[in-house]
Design an enzyme around this catalytic site. Structure first.
Site, short mmCIF file in Angstrom:
data_model
loop_
_atom_site.label_atom_id
_atom_site.label_comp_id
_atom_site.label_asym_id
_atom_site.label_seq_id
_atom_site.Cartn_x
_atom_site.Cartn_y
_atom_site.Cartn_z
CD GLU A 103 23.15 58.00 41.51
OE1 GLU A 103 23.57 58.48 42.56
OE2 GLU A 103 21.96 57.64 41.35
CE1 TYR A 115 30.19 54.57 33.20
CE2 TYR A 115 29.26 56.73 33.69
CZ TYR A 115 30.02 55.64 34.05
OH TYR A 115 30.61 55.61 35.29
C1 LIG Z 1 35.82 57.40 33.68
C2 LIG Z 1 37.06 56.49 33.68
C3 LIG Z 1 36.75 55.21 34.43
C4 LIG Z 1 37.41 56.15 32.20
O1 LIG Z 1 38.50 55.24 32.21
P1 LIG Z 1 39.69 55.34 31.13
O2 LIG Z 1 40.50 54.11 31.22
O3 LIG Z 1 40.39 56.63 31.31
O4 LIG Z 1 38.85 55.39 29.77
P2 LIG Z 1 39.23 54.69 28.38
O5 LIG Z 1 40.66 55.00 28.02
O6 LIG Z 1 38.82 53.26 28.40
O7 LIG Z 1 38.30 55.49 27.39
C5 LIG Z 1 36.94 55.13 27.20
C6 LIG Z 1 36.18 56.31 26.61
O8 LIG Z 1 36.05 57.31 27.60
C7 LIG Z 1 36.20 58.59 27.02
N1 LIG Z 1 37.32 59.27 27.69
C8 LIG Z 1 38.31 58.71 28.41
N2 LIG Z 1 39.12 59.67 28.93
C9 LIG Z 1 38.59 60.84 28.53
C10 LIG Z 1 38.93 62.21 28.75
N3 LIG Z 1 39.98 62.56 29.50
N4 LIG Z 1 38.15 63.16 28.19
C11 LIG Z 1 37.08 62.84 27.44
N5 LIG Z 1 36.69 61.55 27.21
C12 LIG Z 1 37.44 60.59 27.73
C13 LIG Z 1 36.45 58.40 25.55
O9 LIG Z 1 35.23 58.53 24.84
C14 LIG Z 1 36.93 57.00 25.47
O10 LIG Z 1 36.58 56.33 24.28
P3 LIG Z 1 37.45 56.51 22.94
O11 LIG Z 1 38.88 56.38 23.37
O12 LIG Z 1 36.97 55.37 22.10
O13 LIG Z 1 37.08 57.85 22.45
C15 LIG Z 1 38.28 57.24 34.29
O14 LIG Z 1 38.44 58.47 33.63
C16 LIG Z 1 38.20 57.46 35.79
O15 LIG Z 1 38.58 56.61 36.58
N6 LIG Z 1 37.72 58.66 36.20
C17 LIG Z 1 37.64 59.01 37.61
C18 LIG Z 1 36.52 58.27 38.32
C19 LIG Z 1 35.18 58.52 37.67
O16 LIG Z 1 34.86 59.61 37.24
N7 LIG Z 1 34.37 57.44 37.61
C20 LIG Z 1 33.03 57.50 37.05
C21 LIG Z 1 32.06 57.88 38.11
S1 LIG Z 1 30.38 57.90 37.46
#
Ligand SMILES: CC(C)(COP(=O)(O)OP(=O)(O)OC[C@H]1O[C@@H](n2cnc3c(N)ncnc32)[C@H](O)[C@@H]1OP(=O)(O)O)[C@@H](O)C(=O)NCCC(=O)NCCS
Length: 147
Positions: A103, A115
């Site tokens: 979720e 996701y």
């Molecule tokens: C969500 C999270 C785990 C993603 O990790 P990340 O290492 O930054 O993501 P990635 O670099 O692997 O990117 C994966 C995809 O996420 C999306 N994404 C990542 N950062 C983004 C941003 N700032 N804005 C929009 N999309 C984003 C993109 O679609 C990306 O794919 P693409 O590069 O092929 O377009 C990270 O932002 C995080 O830790 N957020 C805070 C905690 C959180 O919200 N957890 C989820 C709770 S449900």
């Protein structure tokens, strides 16, 4: 595909909570990390970058739920979140898990995109599920992926 994630029991709840608090305003307390560890949930980290973040899984009768995932603030947007979740899904498949559920806050666009890019689709919604500050609430989107 060789596994890019490892199941880890070297968990420091205080450190994880502190790191997550820098990554998102909606972080778990060290008590929540400790309780999750005590409950026997599975903690996955990246092999090559174990200090980078964590994915926490609760197995439930052949299926599983993603309880939490985060990447440290200064390591985000480098593909590590995708590698961590993709690797975790692969590891779960090898353990016989057939479906992963999660979720996510409606407003969390980075997580949504992550996701969706890994094949998760929306399967439900919990209205006004999460507190959103200043007395507001926001919906939880339920998502699922077959592994
Ligand atoms: C969500 C999270 C785990 C993603 O990790 P990340 O290492 O930054 O993501 P990635 O670099 O692997 O990117 C994966 C995809 O996420 C999306 N994404 C990542 N950062 C983004 C941003 N700032 N804005 C929009 N999309 C984003 C993109 O679609 C990306 O794919 P693409 O590069 O092929 O377009 C990270 O932002 C995080 O830790 N957020 C805070 C905690 C959180 O919200 N957890 C989820 C709770 S449900």
């Amino acid at each position: 595909m060789s596994s890019v994630v490892q199941l880890t029991e070297r968990i420091n709840p205080d450190w994880l909570s502190q790191q997550e608090s820098l990554a998102t305003p909606h972080f778990w307390s060290s008590q929540q990390y400790g309780d999750s560890l005590a409950a026997g949930h599975w903690f996955y980290a990246l092999h090559e970058a174990a200090e980078t973040g964590i994915a926490i899984i609760m197995p439930v009768a052949g299926e599983a739920e993603l309880l939490n995932i985060f990447i440290a603030k200064d390591k985000q947007s480098q593909g590590l979140g995708k590698a961590l979740l993709q690797g975790t899904m692969h590891a779960l498949r090898l353990r016989g898990i057939s479906r992963l559920l999660l979720e996510v806050r409606e407003s969390n666009q980075p997580a949504h995109k992550l996701y969706s890019s890994l094949g998760f689709t929306e399967c439900g919604r919990r209205k006004r599920y999460y507190p959103a500050g200043q007395g507001e609430r926001e919906d939880a989107i339920l998502m699922e992926a077959n592994l």
